[in-house]
Scaffold this motif. Sequence first.
Motif, PDB file in Angstrom:
ATOM      1  N   GLU A 130       0.838  -1.207   0.000  1.00 33.41           N
ATOM      2  CA  GLU A 130       0.000   0.000   0.000  1.00 33.41           C
ATOM      3  C   GLU A 130       0.869   1.252   0.000  1.00 33.41           C
ATOM      4  OE1 GLU A 130      -4.424  -0.291   1.710  1.00 33.41           O
ATOM      5  OE2 GLU A 130      -2.876  -0.423   3.254  1.00 33.41           O
ATOM      6  N   ALA A 131       0.401   2.268  -0.717  1.00 28.19           N
ATOM      7  CA  ALA A 131       1.051   3.564  -0.852  1.00 28.19           C
ATOM      8  C   ALA A 131       2.173   3.561  -1.887  1.00 28.19           C
ATOM      9  CB  ALA A 131       1.591   4.093   0.474  1.00 28.19           C
ATOM     10  N   ALA A 132       2.511   2.415  -2.421  1.00 27.91           N
ATOM     11  CA  ALA A 132       3.526   2.385  -3.479  1.00 27.91           C
ATOM     12  C   ALA A 132       2.940   2.954  -4.763  1.00 27.91           C
ATOM     13  CB  ALA A 132       4.002   0.953  -3.704  1.00 27.91           C
ATOM     14  N   SER A 133       3.824   3.387  -5.649  1.00 26.47           N
ATOM     15  CA  SER A 133       3.362   3.908  -6.933  1.00 26.47           C
ATOM     16  C   SER A 133       3.253   2.766  -7.932  1.00 26.47           C
ATOM     17  CB  SER A 133       4.314   4.986  -7.454  1.00 26.47           C
ATOM     18  OG  SER A 133       5.573   4.417  -7.719  1.00 26.47           O
TER      19      SER A 133
ATOM     20  N   LYS B 159      -0.710   5.128 -11.162  1.00 25.18           N
ATOM     21  CA  LYS B 159      -1.394   5.631  -9.970  1.00 25.18           C
ATOM     22  C   LYS B 159      -0.318   5.942  -8.945  1.00 25.18           C
ATOM     23  CE  LYS B 159      -5.162   4.888  -6.719  1.00 25.18           C
ATOM     24  NZ  LYS B 159      -6.309   4.060  -6.291  1.00 25.18           N
ATOM     25  N   PRO B 160      -0.313   7.128  -8.365  1.00 25.72           N
ATOM     26  CA  PRO B 160       0.784   7.519  -7.479  1.00 25.72           C
ATOM     27  C   PRO B 160       0.840   6.722  -6.178  1.00 25.72           C
ATOM     28  CG  PRO B 160      -0.761   9.360  -7.826  1.00 25.72           C
ATOM     29  CD  PRO B 160      -1.257   8.205  -8.622  1.00 25.72           C
ATOM     30  N   SER B 161      -0.316   6.281  -5.688  1.00 24.93           N
ATOM     31  CA  SER B 161      -0.335   5.600  -4.398  1.00 24.93           C
ATOM     32  C   SER B 161      -1.467   4.571  -4.391  1.00 24.93           C
ATOM     33  CB  SER B 161      -0.537   6.632  -3.272  1.00 24.93           C
ATOM     34  OG  SER B 161      -0.648   5.997  -2.022  1.00 24.93           O
ATOM     35  N   VAL B 162      -1.113   3.301  -4.425  1.00 20.31           N
ATOM     36  CA  VAL B 162      -2.151   2.274  -4.513  1.00 20.31           C
ATOM     37  C   VAL B 162      -2.710   1.927  -3.137  1.00 20.31           C
ATOM     38  CG1 VAL B 162      -1.256   1.287  -6.639  1.00 20.31           C
ATOM     39  CG2 VAL B 162      -0.449   0.396  -4.427  1.00 20.31           C
ATOM     40  N   GLN B 163      -3.933   1.394  -3.172  1.00 17.99           N
ATOM     41  CA  GLN B 163      -4.601   0.944  -1.954  1.00 17.99           C
ATOM     42  C   GLN B 163      -4.903  -0.540  -2.076  1.00 17.99           C
ATOM     43  OE1 GLN B 163      -7.925   3.664  -2.464  1.00 17.99           O
ATOM     44  NE2 GLN B 163      -7.170   4.937  -0.801  1.00 17.99           N
TER      45      GLN B 163
END
Lengths: 116, 117
Positions: free
Chosen positions: B15-18, B78-82
């Motif tokens: 999570e939060a990775a690009s 996507k800059p920050s995945v969930q």
Amino acid sequence: DTAVSQTPKYLVTQMGNDKSIKCEQNLGHDTMYWYKQDSKKFLKIMFSYNNKELIINETVPNRFSPKSPDKAHLNLHINSLELGDSAVYFCASSIPLEGRSGNTIYFGEGSWLTVV
Amino acid sequence: AQSVSQHNHHVILSEAASLELGCNYSYGGTVNLFWYVQYPGQHLQLLLKYFSGDPLVKGIKGFEAEFIKSKFSFNLRKPSVQWSDTAEYFCAVNARLLNNYGQNFVFGPGTRLSVLP
């Protein structure tokens, strides 16, 4: 209010049987499709109809026969089902491609076919 | 014939990775490009589409894609995945058939994205 609806959603049947999947769209689209998604998630076009006329007929066994009674319906009939027919079958629809304006394809929820 | 390739079969991120998923297509004419997402057990839903104009298109849920004509590419970012982005992602091309009657939507093989919480 489902835009593209297909029935049944789940179908378990024995080898050799004949089955049909029905599809209806209420979007007013002229073009309808059948796609097959295998266990590896690969999505492959099977058939496409434009205003009830067959325009795409990919290499699929003759056991698969589409029928479009009107432009809002595209049904898929499968004869003599085989184990390898087990897959998810998606119906879809779109407007015709005209000039440079684009359009979008809308999918039904899929029909999970399992042949045992 | 038109074809679509996707660079990765399975991508695993925290999570939060690009995120960047690659897509290349093969077609010489005018194309429309799409990214669709398929959540587990569900049907394909449109994320975003490119028809013309600005090559950087924004879609739903914070996704964007860039069309680079010279590279025949349409990569998804996507800059920050969930965690909820865990799904199968399909790139697709829509173009007129060679017989000039009708159209086809050709899909890539899909990229499975797994986001770890």
